[in-house]
Design a protein around this motif. Structure first.
Motif, short mmCIF file in Angstrom:
data_model
loop_
_atom_site.label_atom_id
_atom_site.label_comp_id
_atom_site.label_asym_id
_atom_site.label_seq_id
_atom_site.Cartn_x
_atom_site.Cartn_y
_atom_site.Cartn_z
N SER A 88 41.15 39.86 62.03
CA SER A 88 41.36 40.77 60.52
C SER A 88 41.77 39.43 59.64
CB SER A 88 42.41 41.36 60.89
OG SER A 88 42.16 42.63 61.83
N GLY A 89 42.47 38.32 60.06
CA GLY A 89 42.89 37.34 59.22
C GLY A 89 41.72 36.85 58.07
N ARG A 90 40.50 36.93 58.82
CA ARG A 90 39.36 36.49 57.99
C ARG A 90 39.30 37.11 56.74
NH1 ARG A 90 34.92 34.68 62.43
NH2 ARG A 90 36.41 33.62 63.79
N ILE A 91 39.17 38.44 57.00
CA ILE A 91 39.33 39.68 55.94
C ILE A 91 40.29 39.62 54.75
CG2 ILE A 91 38.96 41.91 55.54
CD1 ILE A 91 36.57 41.26 57.11
N TYR A 92 41.42 39.14 55.34
CA TYR A 92 42.59 39.08 54.62
C TYR A 92 42.55 37.87 53.75
CZ TYR A 92 44.82 42.45 58.04
OH TYR A 92 44.82 43.55 58.61
N ARG A 93 41.97 36.90 54.21
CA ARG A 93 41.80 35.52 53.30
C ARG A 93 40.84 36.00 52.21
NH1 ARG A 93 42.30 32.87 58.37
NH2 ARG A 93 39.80 32.85 58.59
N ARG A 94 39.75 36.83 52.35
CA ARG A 94 38.66 37.16 51.30
C ARG A 94 39.49 37.82 50.48
NH1 ARG A 94 36.50 34.14 54.41
NH2 ARG A 94 37.73 32.73 53.27
N TYR A 95 40.40 39.02 50.81
CA TYR A 95 41.03 39.84 49.83
C TYR A 95 41.81 38.79 49.00
CZ TYR A 95 40.03 44.48 51.54
OH TYR A 95 39.37 45.77 51.67
N GLY A 96 42.67 37.66 49.58
CA GLY A 96 43.41 36.86 48.79
C GLY A 96 42.57 36.08 47.64
N LEU B 285 40.77 36.05 41.92
CA LEU B 285 39.83 36.03 40.92
C LEU B 285 39.87 37.16 39.97
CD1 LEU B 285 35.93 35.53 41.79
CD2 LEU B 285 36.75 37.61 40.51
N GLU B 286 40.39 38.22 40.63
CA GLU B 286 40.62 39.49 39.49
C GLU B 286 41.77 39.37 38.40
OE1 GLU B 286 41.17 44.40 40.08
OE2 GLU B 286 41.78 43.11 41.76
N VAL C 264 34.47 48.14 53.51
CA VAL C 264 35.51 48.33 52.55
C VAL C 264 35.88 47.39 51.82
CG1 VAL C 264 38.14 48.89 52.12
CG2 VAL C 264 36.89 50.14 54.04
N LEU C 265 35.90 46.14 52.40
CA LEU C 265 36.03 44.68 51.45
C LEU C 265 34.88 44.56 50.50
CD1 LEU C 265 37.24 42.11 50.68
CD2 LEU C 265 36.17 41.21 52.63
N ARG C 266 33.66 45.00 50.98
CA ARG C 266 32.62 44.63 50.04
C ARG C 266 32.61 45.78 48.93
NH1 ARG C 266 26.97 44.28 52.81
NH2 ARG C 266 26.43 43.64 50.69
#
Length: 454
Positions: free
Chosen positions: A377-385, A390-391, A432-434
């Motif tokens: 899940s850490g990979r998903i969290y890094r993309r969220y960061g 960016l936002e 969900v991330l996408r």
């Protein structure tokens, strides 16, 4: 007719996504498996091998108290499936030499007190406890009683054979009374039956006998022999003060022969205690078994000891083993108390090996899956960061070129999400991330339209 062409493989079949990320599982599980292996290795170092089924005891001459006692031990250990080989010897001195010689094949032996200074290696031995008294009996021929050993000066005295504790103790007591080998007194190398015959045939004036080299029959015959007396250590208190390994014992009138009232008066004798001495590598399970055997053999009351007096955890010249200390405090362990010997030995070793299972494996059933999921899940969290950063930039005043750059970076984030080796087990989080990436993209596009209309 031509056969139909096979259908081309679908994208799904070519790009099958595994449910588990084996790389992440290996990285997560590898250190834990290594830790468990190390824990098992440490536990194995503390697990002693199974106890041997054969041990050797060095005892004493045939028919002596040492040899008879060793035979009784042998029968008791045989009930548990352990073979005790009884090795004859000359007595305590030879027993001590054998025990301190690493090349001599013995495990345990009887050693009387007062001999530890004979060997520098004796401090490497350990005691399983004191097991019985070994009285020093001095028989002599005289028309009247003598009250001091010094009165034997100039006589013929049998002090025991070479290698016996009797000889060493007799020489020590005589020397304390001013009698030595190079003087007018003849010290004879006789013990047991030979010493008895010399005294009866008037070839000796006095003899020293102890249980390590003399039989009970020999001592009993001398008690009833005419003209022969048993020495009374009237200075018994002085002897035990001077020689700390000796004990003072009292024989009441008639204790040796009620009908003949022998002795006619209270008689004092002195005695060292005999210890069951073992090498330091004796298996703990056998230590318990030997002390149990000693308790069965020596636990009853006799003429010179009370019931339950022996075996006893008394430290004289040898350190009491840790296993013996534990046994005298709490007895046998639960397994050896309720299970057959060999099954208890197996259980005892298995319990130690189960420690890593209880301490590491059982908690690991919860910890390892959590660590694996946290890593994936850490990979998903890094993309969220990256997405959140960016936002934040998009909320600021941006030029069309900057917004184009933000959209390009957003596409790169989405590409890393799609092409990243993520297991199917977190597909829900991926989509969900996408969706959130699409939400940010819409906001950026609306911002671009709004800026253009203005």
């Amino acid at each position: 007719m031509n056969a139909p062409m096979p259908a081309p493989p679908t994208l799904i079949s070519r790009f099958k996504i595994p449910r588990i990320s084996w790389h992440d599982l290996a990285v997560t599980l590898g250190p834990y498996v290594l830790l468990v292996i190390v824990a098992f290795w440490i536990a194995y170092r503390f697990v002693r091998p199974a106890p041997p089924d054969t041990i050797v005891i060095t005892s004493g001459p045939a028919g002596s108290m040492f040899q008879v006692t060793a035979e009784r031990y042998r029968k008791i250990l045989a009930r548990e499936g352990v073979t005790l080989k009884v090795l004859p010897s000359q007595g305590s001195v030879e027993n001590l030499k054998r025990l301190t010689d690493p090349n001599f094949g013995v495990d345990i032996g009887f050693v009387q007190g007062g001999l530890s200074n004979l060997s520098d290696a004796s401090d490497q031995l350990m005691s399983l406890g004191s097991v019985f008294y070994e009285p020093v009996l001095v028989f002599y021929r005289s028309p009247r009683p003598i009250i001091r050993l010094s009165e034997l000066r100039g006589k013929r005295i049998a002090i025991g054979g070479e290698g016996s504790g009797t000889r060493l103790l007799a020489a020590t007591l005589l020397k304390a009374n001013g009698i030595e080998a190079n003087g007018p007194t003849a010290l004879l190398d006789l013990d047991g039956k030979g010493a008895e015959e010399a005294l009866v045939k008037r070839q000796a004036d006095a003899i020293f006998l102890m249980g390590e080299s003399a039989t009970s029959a020999t001592m009993r015959d001398l008690v009833h022999a005419p003209g022969i007396r048993l020495f009374d250590f009237v200075q018994g208190d002085a002897y035990v003060r001077r020689f700390r390994y000796l004990s003072k014992l009292e024989l009441p009138p008639g204790s040796l022969d009620l009908g003949g009232n022998t002795p006619a008066n209270p008689l004092t004798i002195v005695a060292p205690t005999v210890e069951l001495i073992a090498r330091p590598d004796l298996h703990p399970a056998l230590s318990d078994m030997l002390i149990e055997a000693a308790r069965e053999v020596h636990g009853r009351a006799t003429l010179i000891q009370n019931a339950g007096e022996f075996p006893a955890p008394l430290e004289h010249e040898y350190r009491l083993s840790d296993e013996a200390v534990r046994y005298y405090k709490s007895g046998k362990t639960f397994a050896y108390k309720h299970l057959p010997f060999w099954l208890a030995s197996l259980v005892d070793r298995t319990v130690i090996m189960l420690v890593p299972v209880v301490v590491l494996l059982i908690p690991g059933l919860k910890i390892v899956p959590w660590l694996y999921r946290w890593r994936v899940s850490g990979r998903i969290y890094r993309r969220y960061g990256e997405l959140m950063a960016l936002e934040r930039e998009a909320f600021a005043q941006t030029t069309p070129e900057q917004r184009a750059d933000l959209l390009k970076r957003l596409d790169e984030i989405e590409e890393r999400v799609i092409t990243g080796k993520l297991p199917g087990s977190i597909a829900g989080e991926v989509y969900v991330l996408r969706e959130h990436i699409g939400f940010v993209r819409d906001r950026l596009n609306r911002g671009a339209v709004s800026s253009g209309s203005q």
